[in-house]
Write an enzyme that holds these catalytic residues in place. Structure first.
Site, PDB file in Angstrom:
ATOM      1  N   HIS A 275      -7.516  -4.192  10.087  1.00 32.72           N
ATOM      2  CA  HIS A 275      -7.211  -4.019   8.662  1.00 32.72           C
ATOM      3  C   HIS A 275      -5.912  -4.726   8.275  1.00 32.72           C
ATOM      4  CE1 HIS A 275      -4.935  -0.174   9.842  1.00 32.72           C
ATOM      5  NE2 HIS A 275      -4.057  -0.760   9.048  1.00 32.72           N
TER       6      HIS A 275
ATOM      7  N   GLU B 171      -9.630  -1.238   5.147  1.00 35.61           N
ATOM      8  CA  GLU B 171     -10.332  -0.889   6.377  1.00 35.61           C
ATOM      9  C   GLU B 171     -11.612  -1.713   6.496  1.00 35.61           C
ATOM     10  OE1 GLU B 171      -8.756   0.664   8.443  1.00 35.61           O
ATOM     11  OE2 GLU B 171      -8.022   2.640   7.863  1.00 35.61           O
TER      12      GLU B 171
ATOM     13  N   ASP C 265      -7.750  -2.159  14.209  1.00 33.03           N
ATOM     14  CA  ASP C 265      -9.152  -2.352  13.802  1.00 33.03           C
ATOM     15  C   ASP C 265      -9.302  -3.564  12.866  1.00 33.03           C
ATOM     16  OD1 ASP C 265      -8.061  -1.453  11.420  1.00 33.03           O
ATOM     17  OD2 ASP C 265      -9.399   0.278  11.190  1.00 33.03           O
TER      18      ASP C 265
ATOM     19  N   ASP D 174       0.820  -1.209   0.000  1.00 34.69           N
ATOM     20  CA  ASP D 174       0.000   0.000   0.000  1.00 34.69           C
ATOM     21  C   ASP D 174       0.857   1.263   0.000  1.00 34.69           C
ATOM     22  OD1 ASP D 174       0.957  -0.441   2.559  1.00 34.69           O
ATOM     23  OD2 ASP D 174      -0.991  -0.722   3.469  1.00 34.69           O
TER      24      ASP D 174
HETATM   25  C1  GLP Z   1      -0.517   0.362   8.605  1.00 36.26           C
HETATM   26  C2  GLP Z   1      -0.154  -0.459   7.373  1.00 36.26           C
HETATM   27  C3  GLP Z   1      -0.445  -1.919   7.560  1.00 36.26           C
HETATM   28  C4  GLP Z   1       0.102  -2.359   8.911  1.00 36.26           C
HETATM   29  C5  GLP Z   1      -0.618  -1.645  10.017  1.00 36.26           C
HETATM   30  C6  GLP Z   1      -0.088  -2.021  11.394  1.00 36.26           C
HETATM   31  O1  GLP Z   1      -1.724   0.986   8.568  1.00 36.26           O
HETATM   32  N1  GLP Z   1      -0.791  -0.013   6.182  1.00 36.26           N
HETATM   33  O2  GLP Z   1       0.141  -2.666   6.502  1.00 36.26           O
HETATM   34  O3  GLP Z   1      -0.075  -3.745   9.058  1.00 36.26           O
HETATM   35  O4  GLP Z   1      -0.463  -0.254   9.855  1.00 36.26           O
HETATM   36  O5  GLP Z   1       1.041  -1.264  11.722  1.00 36.26           O
HETATM   37  P1  GLP Z   1       2.075  -1.654  12.805  1.00 36.26           P
HETATM   38  O6  GLP Z   1       2.773  -2.858  12.289  1.00 36.26           O
HETATM   39  O7  GLP Z   1       3.003  -0.497  12.920  1.00 36.26           O
HETATM   40  O8  GLP Z   1       1.311  -1.932  14.040  1.00 36.26           O
END
Ligand code: GLP
Length: 259
Positions: A137, A142, A135, A66
């Site tokens: 995702h 989302e 959440d 992404d």
């Molecule tokens: C972001 C990314 C996701 C990731 C998520 C969790 O929003 N787009 O790919 O898995 O956050 O982030 P973290 O690993 O820092 O908790």
């Protein structure tokens, strides 16, 4: 169902996943890796660094999950910059073989279909690394994202913008929109490896693994995948109903099986 591996520390989780990636790259030098950003996959990239020394990675391809929309690619928190800094440079990948969805406003209407085409041309992703948001995702899909969705523009939830504000000077600087591989895109990868560490992820992990299949919890899409591995630390495993079974299964795993 997904194989669940409960590890003592994020570093231990990173090592298990890195070992699997090295096995893949040794057997398939043209492997296509699905790369994730966020803090969760960092132990994987750290563990990969020494393990890939001496392994030919010149033909490895990478696709990020992404990107933010409307952020300058040179901005240090654009996912293009993060992937370059944390993955491409330290692991010595060929930058021309690593793609990130194009979040520039110019051409954004066809950026999703372009990315889908590039993924197909590359033959699809062999191993997709995934984190999970609080959440539920995955990528930036989302709650409410269709299980059939493809790469497209989404609006970030207030929760995700708050979670990601730590990477920016203030929440106002967190972009409102993103472009993300869809759940349908992610499900086409041949092996999914989802990692989650810390108590803040416990509910999302339990919902994704053991809750009902629901677009309201996008991570539950992994239940549809025939080869999914979930690597969690003890804190992220606290809400799992079948944790004892997962431990027992992993402890009795046949030698010949990889992840
Ligand atoms: C972001 C990314 C996701 C990731 C998520 C969790 O929003 N787009 O790919 O898995 O956050 O982030 P973290 O690993 O820092 O908790």
């Amino acid at each position: 169902m997904a194989e669940v591996v409960i590890v003592p520390t994020p570093a231990a989780g990173g090592e298990i996943v890195a070992d699997e990636i090295v096995r893949l790259v040794r057997s398939t030098p043209t492997a296509v890796l699905g790369l994730a950003t966020g803090s969760t996959p960092l132990p994987v990239y750290e563990a990969l660094r020494p393990r890939l020394a001496g392994v030919d990675v010149s033909q490895v391809r990478g696709f990020a999950l992404d990107e933010y929309v409307g952020i300058e690619p040179r901005h240090p928190e654009s996912y293009r910059a993060v992937i370059t800094r944390e993955v491409v440079e330290p692991l010595g990948l060929d930058p021309d073989r690593v793609q990130v969805p194009d979040g520039s406003l110019d051409g954004i209407e066809h950026a999703g279909s372009d990315y889908e085409a590039a993924l197909r041309t590359a033959g699809g992703v062999d191993l997709q690394i995934l984190g999970i948001g609080t959440d539920g995702h995955i990528g930036f899909n989302e709650p409410g994202s269709s299980f059939a969705s493809l790469t497209r523009v989404k609006t970030l939830t207030a929760q995700t913008r708050e979670d990601n504000a730590r990477f920016f000077d203030s929440i106002d600087q967190v972009p409102m929109h993103c472009i993300t591989q869809g759940l349908g895109t992610i499900l086409r990868a041949r092996h999914l490896v989802l990692l989650a560490f810390g108590a803040g992820k416990a509910d999302a992990v339990a919902g994704a693994l053991e809750g009902p299949l629901s677009a309201s919890l996008p991570g539950s899409a992994i239940q549809l995948h025939p080869h999914a591995t979930v690597v969690v630390d003890e804190a992220a495993a606290t809400a799992l109903r079948f944790a004892d079974y997962y431990r027992y299964t992993f402890a009795n795993k046949p030698e010949w099986q990889g992840l």
